[in-house]
Structure formats: C-alpha cells, structure tokens
Design a protein around this motif. Structure first.
Motif, PDB file in Angstrom:
ATOM      1  N   ASP A 177       0.829  -1.212   0.000  1.00 48.28           N
ATOM      2  CA  ASP A 177       0.000   0.000   0.000  1.00 48.28           C
ATOM      3  C   ASP A 177       0.861   1.258   0.000  1.00 48.28           C
ATOM      4  O   ASP A 177       0.517   2.257  -0.648  1.00 48.28           O
ATOM      5  CB  ASP A 177      -0.932   0.017   1.213  1.00 48.28           C
ATOM      6  CG  ASP A 177      -2.067  -0.987   1.088  1.00 48.28           C
ATOM      7  OD1 ASP A 177      -2.325  -1.445  -0.042  1.00 48.28           O
ATOM      8  OD2 ASP A 177      -2.693  -1.322   2.113  1.00 48.28           O
ATOM      9  N   ARG A 178       1.972   1.220   0.706  1.00 46.19           N
ATOM     10  CA  ARG A 178       2.851   2.389   0.738  1.00 46.19           C
ATOM     11  C   ARG A 178       3.496   2.611  -0.636  1.00 46.19           C
ATOM     12  O   ARG A 178       3.707   3.753  -1.059  1.00 46.19           O
ATOM     13  CB  ARG A 178       3.930   2.218   1.810  1.00 46.19           C
ATOM     14  CG  ARG A 178       4.540   3.531   2.308  1.00 46.19           C
ATOM     15  CD  ARG A 178       5.585   3.258   3.387  1.00 46.19           C
ATOM     16  NE  ARG A 178       5.028   2.483   4.485  1.00 46.19           N
ATOM     17  CZ  ARG A 178       4.453   3.008   5.561  1.00 46.19           C
ATOM     18  NH1 ARG A 178       4.386   4.322   5.675  1.00 46.19           N
ATOM     19  NH2 ARG A 178       3.963   2.238   6.515  1.00 46.19           N
ATOM     20  N   VAL A 179       3.804   1.514  -1.317  1.00 51.84           N
ATOM     21  CA  VAL A 179       4.341   1.634  -2.677  1.00 51.84           C
ATOM     22  C   VAL A 179       3.298   2.270  -3.588  1.00 51.84           C
ATOM     23  O   VAL A 179       3.595   3.205  -4.352  1.00 51.84           O
ATOM     24  CB  VAL A 179       4.755   0.252  -3.228  1.00 51.84           C
ATOM     25  CG1 VAL A 179       5.276   0.384  -4.661  1.00 51.84           C
ATOM     26  CG2 VAL A 179       5.818  -0.394  -2.350  1.00 51.84           C
ATOM     27  N   ARG A 180       2.069   1.796  -3.508  1.00 52.51           N
ATOM     28  CA  ARG A 180       0.994   2.336  -4.346  1.00 52.51           C
ATOM     29  C   ARG A 180       0.757   3.817  -4.057  1.00 52.51           C
ATOM     30  O   ARG A 180       0.601   4.634  -4.977  1.00 52.51           O
ATOM     31  CB  ARG A 180      -0.299   1.553  -4.109  1.00 52.51           C
ATOM     32  CG  ARG A 180      -0.266   0.106  -4.592  1.00 52.51           C
ATOM     33  CD  ARG A 180      -1.544  -0.623  -4.194  1.00 52.51           C
ATOM     34  NE  ARG A 180      -2.700   0.023  -4.794  1.00 52.51           N
ATOM     35  CZ  ARG A 180      -3.231  -0.339  -5.957  1.00 52.51           C
ATOM     36  NH1 ARG A 180      -2.729  -1.361  -6.625  1.00 52.51           N
ATOM     37  NH2 ARG A 180      -4.282   0.284  -6.442  1.00 52.51           N
ATOM     38  N   GLN A 181       0.727   4.184  -2.781  1.00 52.92           N
ATOM     39  CA  GLN A 181       0.509   5.590  -2.418  1.00 52.92           C
ATOM     40  C   GLN A 181       1.619   6.480  -2.954  1.00 52.92           C
ATOM     41  O   GLN A 181       1.373   7.608  -3.409  1.00 52.92           O
ATOM     42  CB  GLN A 181       0.412   5.715  -0.899  1.00 52.92           C
ATOM     43  CG  GLN A 181      -0.840   5.084  -0.305  1.00 52.92           C
ATOM     44  CD  GLN A 181      -0.757   4.915   1.202  1.00 52.92           C
ATOM     45  OE1 GLN A 181       0.165   5.412   1.844  1.00 52.92           O
ATOM     46  NE2 GLN A 181      -1.716   4.199   1.777  1.00 52.92           N
ATOM     47  N   THR A 182       2.841   5.973  -2.923  1.00 52.93           N
ATOM     48  CA  THR A 182       3.968   6.748  -3.444  1.00 52.93           C
ATOM     49  C   THR A 182       3.817   6.971  -4.947  1.00 52.93           C
ATOM     50  O   THR A 182       4.080   8.066  -5.459  1.00 52.93           O
ATOM     51  CB  THR A 182       5.291   6.011  -3.162  1.00 52.93           C
ATOM     52  OG1 THR A 182       5.434   5.820  -1.752  1.00 52.93           O
ATOM     53  CG2 THR A 182       6.487   6.792  -3.681  1.00 52.93           C
ATOM     54  N   LEU A 183       3.366   5.942  -5.663  1.00 52.33           N
ATOM     55  CA  LEU A 183       3.230   6.049  -7.116  1.00 52.33           C
ATOM     56  C   LEU A 183       2.072   6.948  -7.522  1.00 52.33           C
ATOM     57  O   LEU A 183       2.093   7.536  -8.610  1.00 52.33           O
ATOM     58  CB  LEU A 183       3.023   4.653  -7.720  1.00 52.33           C
ATOM     59  CG  LEU A 183       4.210   3.695  -7.633  1.00 52.33           C
ATOM     60  CD1 LEU A 183       3.841   2.343  -8.232  1.00 52.33           C
ATOM     61  CD2 LEU A 183       5.431   4.269  -8.330  1.00 52.33           C
TER      62      LEU A 183
END
Length: 254
Positions: A177-183
C-alpha cells in the motif's frame, strides 16, 4: 542482457556477498523486451545457487525466440529438476511486444506487479497467479500469462519482498500500500522509481536490512530494441532468405 538500456531502471541490493535475487532483461530477435525478477528461498550462497541456471535459461530462450509462455515452462521445469528439496523461486516475468502496446505478465509468488497508467494516474495490480517456480511440473502450473494493453507513458514496477517487508524502527512493514501511495502522487514518467527508493530510505531510517532487495521499473515508450537483438533478427532473416532461394535450385537438380 539489456538492463542498462534506456527506459529501464533497477536496483539489485544483496543482503550479503551472495544474492538470492536475480534481475534479468533481454530482447528477442523479433523485438520483444522481456524481463524477470526471481527471488530464491533464503539468503546467501544457498539461495544463490539457482540464479546462474535461471539466467542461462532466460537468455537462451530470448536468443532463440522461444514463445513467452513456453519460456516460463522451460525455466520452471529446469528448476524443478535442478533445485534441491525446499528451494524454489518466486518470480515475475514480463514481455513487452515489439509494437510496445501489449504487455504479458506472469507472477508466481512475488508481491503484486504494478502498472502505473499515465492517462489517469491509476495503479493496476497483478497478483500472484501460481505457486513459485521449481515446485510443480509446468502442466500443473497451467502457465497462461495475462495480456494487457499499454501505452507510451505507462510505467511497470516489479519488486521482491525485500521492498515490501522492509521494516522501520517500530517493526512496521513498508508494504504494498505504501508503494501504491507513493506512485499515485503526480509526477513525470519514470520518476516513480526514485520516489519509491527515497520513501524506503526515509521509512527505514537506521534499521538494519534483513533481505535482498530488487526493484525494476520499465517505462513504456522509452525502451528500444537492443542492437544485439536487431543484428540477430537480421541474421535470422538472411538465413531464411538463403534457405528459400536454395529450395528451387535443389529441386531442379533432382
């Protein structure tokens, strides 16, 4: 391979001297761009023993223009016959066609492969479709890669669990989820890779690394076929032409 070609960004950071991760990319004679991230069980030398045959089978299949699904089956059956009990390879394998408008995806045990759409900034996820490589015969895996249309401006992200399972000082996981939010924060094509790595450094702080870390980003529309693949395609075409011209002559002699 062609990991250093335009449009490809990657990091391969081993926990120790030997890495159980394998990050590979190559072009086929027909102009497909294929890339793979393999994460073998465990760490160190015991995990690294499968990376060399994996790389060999991958590059040979690309050179010989083996169809993508058949390539996956070939690699899987090779690993099943080679690896000792208890060792297997979680992997993501992708192929971008020569027209750069269709992607084939096969995820077997890795965190979700993410596709960042340039049109609306949405992130599409491709979750694991089967058990990791080297556990079952390919007939049991049922290899059927997912086909998805892509456009210039899209970014494809492939990463091992060394990214998602990185922890901070409190033991919290970095997570998908943190990866997705960053993208999903607005930025230009290709900049998501650096944003993920900066977010990871900020999140982890001084926490000790606990696993091999591999991340690959491919920017659609920025890649180009390697000169080696162009030369191989030209050579194959010359061979086909010469074989075609030889046929009638041999018939006339007969």
């Amino acid at each position: 391979g062609c990991l250093d070609s335009p449009g490809i960004q990657y990091v391969a950071s081993p926990l120790g001297f030997f890495s159980g991760d394998a990050t590979l990319a190559s072009s086929t004679p027909d102009g497909e761009l294929r890339w793979l991230l393999g994460d073998f069980t465990g760490h160190g030398l015991a995990a690294a023993i499968g990376t060399v045959p994996l790389a060999g089978a991958f590059h040979m299949s690309c050179r010989e223009n083996v169809p993508f699904a058949h390539m996956i089956s070939t690699i899987n059956d090779m690993l099943k016959g080679l690896l000792p009990p208890g060792l297997f390879c979680s992997a993501g394998l992708l192929s971008l066609n020569a027209q750069r408008d269709e992607l084939q995806v096969w995820n077997c045990g890795l965190p979700p492969i993410l596709l960042l759409r340039c049109v609306d900034g949405s992130v599409q996820s491709f979750h694991s479709q089967s058990l990791p490589l080297g556990l079952l015969a390919s007939e049991e895996l049922g290899v059927e890669p997912t086909r998805v249309p892509v456009t210039a401006g899209d970014d494809v992200f492939l990463f091992s669990d060394g990214l998602t399972e990185a922890t901070d000082a409190d033991g919290q996981l970095f997570g998908v989820d943190r990866v997705r939010q960053t993208l999903q924060q607005p930025r230009a094509q290709g900049e998501g890779f650096g944003a993920i790595m900066r977010a990871l450094v900020d999140f982890r702080g001084a926490t000790q690394v606990k696993d091999d870390l591999s991340v690959v980003c491919v920017s659609i529309g920025q890649t180009r076929t390697s000169s080696r693949a162009v030369a191989a395609a030209a050579k194959a075409e010359d061979r086909r032409t010469s074989q075609g011209s030889a046929g009638p002559a041999e018939s006339s002699r007969g």
